[in-house]
Write an enzyme that holds these catalytic residues in place. Structure first.
Site, PDB file in Angstrom:
ATOM      1  N   HIS A  35       0.826  -1.223   0.000  1.00 30.95           N
ATOM      2  CA  HIS A  35       0.000   0.000   0.000  1.00 30.95           C
ATOM      3  C   HIS A  35       0.854   1.265   0.000  1.00 30.95           C
ATOM      4  O   HIS A  35       0.423   2.312   0.490  1.00 30.95           O
ATOM      5  CB  HIS A  35      -0.950   0.042   1.205  1.00 30.95           C
ATOM      6  CG  HIS A  35      -1.662  -1.245   1.460  1.00 30.95           C
ATOM      7  ND1 HIS A  35      -2.896  -1.524   0.916  1.00 30.95           N
ATOM      8  CD2 HIS A  35      -1.293  -2.347   2.166  1.00 30.95           C
ATOM      9  CE1 HIS A  35      -3.271  -2.740   1.301  1.00 30.95           C
ATOM     10  NE2 HIS A  35      -2.314  -3.262   2.048  1.00 30.95           N
TER      11      HIS A  35
ATOM     12  N   SER B 124      14.891  21.962 -15.024  1.00 33.88           N
ATOM     13  CA  SER B 124      13.649  22.679 -15.284  1.00 33.88           C
ATOM     14  C   SER B 124      14.001  24.022 -15.902  1.00 33.88           C
ATOM     15  O   SER B 124      15.021  24.621 -15.564  1.00 33.88           O
ATOM     16  CB  SER B 124      12.908  22.892 -13.959  1.00 33.88           C
ATOM     17  OG  SER B 124      12.075  24.033 -14.057  1.00 33.88           O
TER      18      SER B 124
ATOM     19  N   LYS C 109      15.821  22.095  -9.745  1.00 36.45           N
ATOM     20  CA  LYS C 109      15.217  20.815 -10.145  1.00 36.45           C
ATOM     21  C   LYS C 109      16.188  19.881 -10.873  1.00 36.45           C
ATOM     22  O   LYS C 109      17.035  20.303 -11.636  1.00 36.45           O
ATOM     23  CB  LYS C 109      14.005  21.072 -11.059  1.00 36.45           C
ATOM     24  CG  LYS C 109      12.783  21.604 -10.363  1.00 36.45           C
ATOM     25  CD  LYS C 109      12.200  20.669  -9.321  1.00 36.45           C
ATOM     26  CE  LYS C 109      11.359  19.563  -9.913  1.00 36.45           C
ATOM     27  NZ  LYS C 109      10.112  20.016 -10.489  1.00 36.45           N
TER      28      LYS C 109
ATOM     29  N   GLU D  39      10.053   8.878 -16.292  1.00 34.45           N
ATOM     30  CA  GLU D  39       8.645   9.258 -16.533  1.00 34.45           C
ATOM     31  C   GLU D  39       8.207   8.858 -17.935  1.00 34.45           C
ATOM     32  O   GLU D  39       7.082   8.404 -18.154  1.00 34.45           O
ATOM     33  CB  GLU D  39       8.463  10.763 -16.340  1.00 34.45           C
ATOM     34  CG  GLU D  39       8.680  11.202 -14.899  1.00 34.45           C
ATOM     35  CD  GLU D  39       8.859  12.703 -14.812  1.00 34.45           C
ATOM     36  OE1 GLU D  39       7.857  13.425 -14.835  1.00 34.45           O
ATOM     37  OE2 GLU D  39      10.023  13.152 -14.742  1.00 34.45           O
TER      38      GLU D  39
END
Ligand code: ARG
Length: 464
Positions: free
Chosen positions: A157, A278, A284, A291
């Site tokens: 979970h 970024s 970043k 992704e």
């Protein structure tokens, strides 16, 4: 101009729109090598069966070699007006050798031709993917070896559940990829029958030797039913479903990499080679490759769904709808090739923050099960009771804001007198992982033996 190949009963040429919707050469040129190989096998068989003269056969074979070289060297001009790869090659053969070119298509249709080419192509794609999958398994195993005793939280979970070793976690993916390889291998076995010689749909009156062409093309046997041979595309669907399941595995790995690389987890980091910045936020470091690996699964499942829908309502045998079979398969293959390279690259690239993993492994009372198990083993408490007692211990530690091993023997015996000081030794994360020695469990020694087993089993061609 009417088509040289099928224009006998036509007096006008196709409209531009007709040509555009009909032509497949822009994508099916990827079948060139398979088409030429199939034609050579067909031609040699025609000669051996006395259907074609030796001289014509020789002229055809030599012409096909020339065309193969032209295509390899990038000197072949593919023409939309010639519709597809089959007619482009036959057209060029006719330019090169004249009349005998017209005899190559004896006892053959583009329907059995394309089914043959495509099976050969998918088979080669499966072999190429198997090599890449082996490479990914190899990198996962190497990383697992380096981290056989690196402790991390195991999750259910997405809540810290029990400590595990990072090596063990990586080996889970080695198993999944092993099954992916097995699925592709099964699909390969089923697709490895030759449609060649099925003709347009009904077979032919010529005395073909279909076993010979099948053997020549490394198929196991000719397909038994000519209608089936030209009209099913289940092999492409199987390829796409194996690809879909594989890409779901890759997507789950990618998702974990994204989570692990987040500042909040900080379990792994990528070098500059697999990070992007970024445009606005200077701090970043984004895991874009992971992704995208997660995102690409959409295209692959889309390809499978698309082809299922194309084939769904088609009556036997061939319909032109089937020309829509190739692009999804090509796209899924190209996507997977890239995804596997990215997955392998990222696994090699990541560095692991052992300290953060270890600290997280102990947080959240992840060794409470070990305490409950100890009561069962040492004090013959039933598991249901020990679960309840362990719950009370966790509650106390929570209230005090300390770890389980920081509770005093007195505090423990107050909860239950069977909780002696000995239990403190089993609730550390090290003791916990070291004790998980059941077959398939997470203990470092297990992981090391699983690593050698995995190497022997998987790091060979066709290893599953
Ligand atoms: N380009 C076609 C395809 O991919 C080849 C088969 C064409 N056959 C036909 N009867 N029109 O399916």
């Amino acid at each position: 101009m009417t088509s040289q190949i099928w224009g006998g009963r036509f007096s006008g040429g196709p409209s531009d729109i007709m040509e555009s919707i009909n032509a497949s050469i822009d994508f099916d040129k990827r079948l060139a090598e398979q088409d030429i190989r199939g034609s050579r096998a067909h031609c040699s068989m025609l000669v051996a069966q006395g259907i074609l003269s030796k001289d014509d056969g020789e002229a055809i074979i030599n012409g096909l070699f020339k065309i193969e070289k032209e295509i390899r060297d990038g000197n072949f001009s593919f023409k939309r007006s010639l519709e597809d790869i089959h007619m482009n090659i036959e057209g060029r053969l006719s330019d090169l050798i004249g009349e005998p070119a017209g005899r190559l298509h004896t006892a053959r249709s583009r329907n059995d031709q394309v089914a043959t080419d495509f099976r050969l192509w998918v088979r080669a794609a499966i072999d190429a993917l198997d090599e890449q999958l082996l490479g990914l398994q190899s990198s996962l195993i190497d990383k697992a070896e380096a981290h056989a005793d690196t402790i991390m939280p195991g999750f259910t979970h997405l809540q810290a559940a029990q400590p595990v070793t990072f090596g063990h976690h990586l080996l889970a993916y080695v198993e999944m990829i092993g099954r992916d390889r097995g699925r592709f291998k099964d699909a390969r076995t089923r697709l490895n029958e030759s449609p060649l010689g099925a003709g347009a749909l009904a077979g032919t009156s010529f005395p073909l030797d279909r076993a010979r062409t099948a053997k020549d093309l490394d198929f196991d046997r000719p397909m038994a039913n000519s209608l089936d041979a030209v009209s099913d595309r289940d092999f492409a669907l199987e390829f796409l479903s194996c690809a879909s399941i594989l890409s779901v595995h890759l997507s789950r790995l990618a998702e974990e990499l994204v989570i692990w690389a987040s500042a909040q987890f900080g379990f792994v980091s990528f070098t500059d080679a697999f990070s992007t910045g970024s445009s606005m936020m200077p701090q970043k470091r984004n895991p874009d490759a992971a992704e995208l690996l997660r995102g690409k699964v959409g295209r692959i499942i889309g390809a499978m769904n698309g082809l299922l829908i194309v084939v769904k309502g088609l009556p036997l045998s061939y319909s032109k709808d089937m020309q829509e079979d190739k692009e999804p398969v090509f796209d899924a293959f190209d996507t997977l090739e890239l995804c596997l390279a990215a997955a392998t690259g990222m696994i090699v690239d990541i560095s692991v923050n052992k300290e953060r993993m270890r600290n997280a492994a102990g947080a959240g009372y992840t060794t409470a099960t070990d305490l409950a198990d100890w009561l069962v083993r040492e004090q013959e408490v039933t598991f249901r009771d020990s679960h309840h007692i362990a719950g009370q211990v966790v509650k106390l530690a929570e209230d005090k804001g300390c770890e389980l091993e920081e509770l005093s023997p007195e505090e423990l015996s107050e909860i239950d007198e069977r909780l002696t000081a000995d239990v403190l030794a089993v609730v550390t994360v090290d003791a916990s992982v070291n004790s998980r020695t059941s077959y398939g469990g997470t203990a470092p020694d297990n992981v090391r033996s699983q690593i050698s087993a995995a190497r022997a089993r998987f790091l060979v061609k066709d290893g599953t």
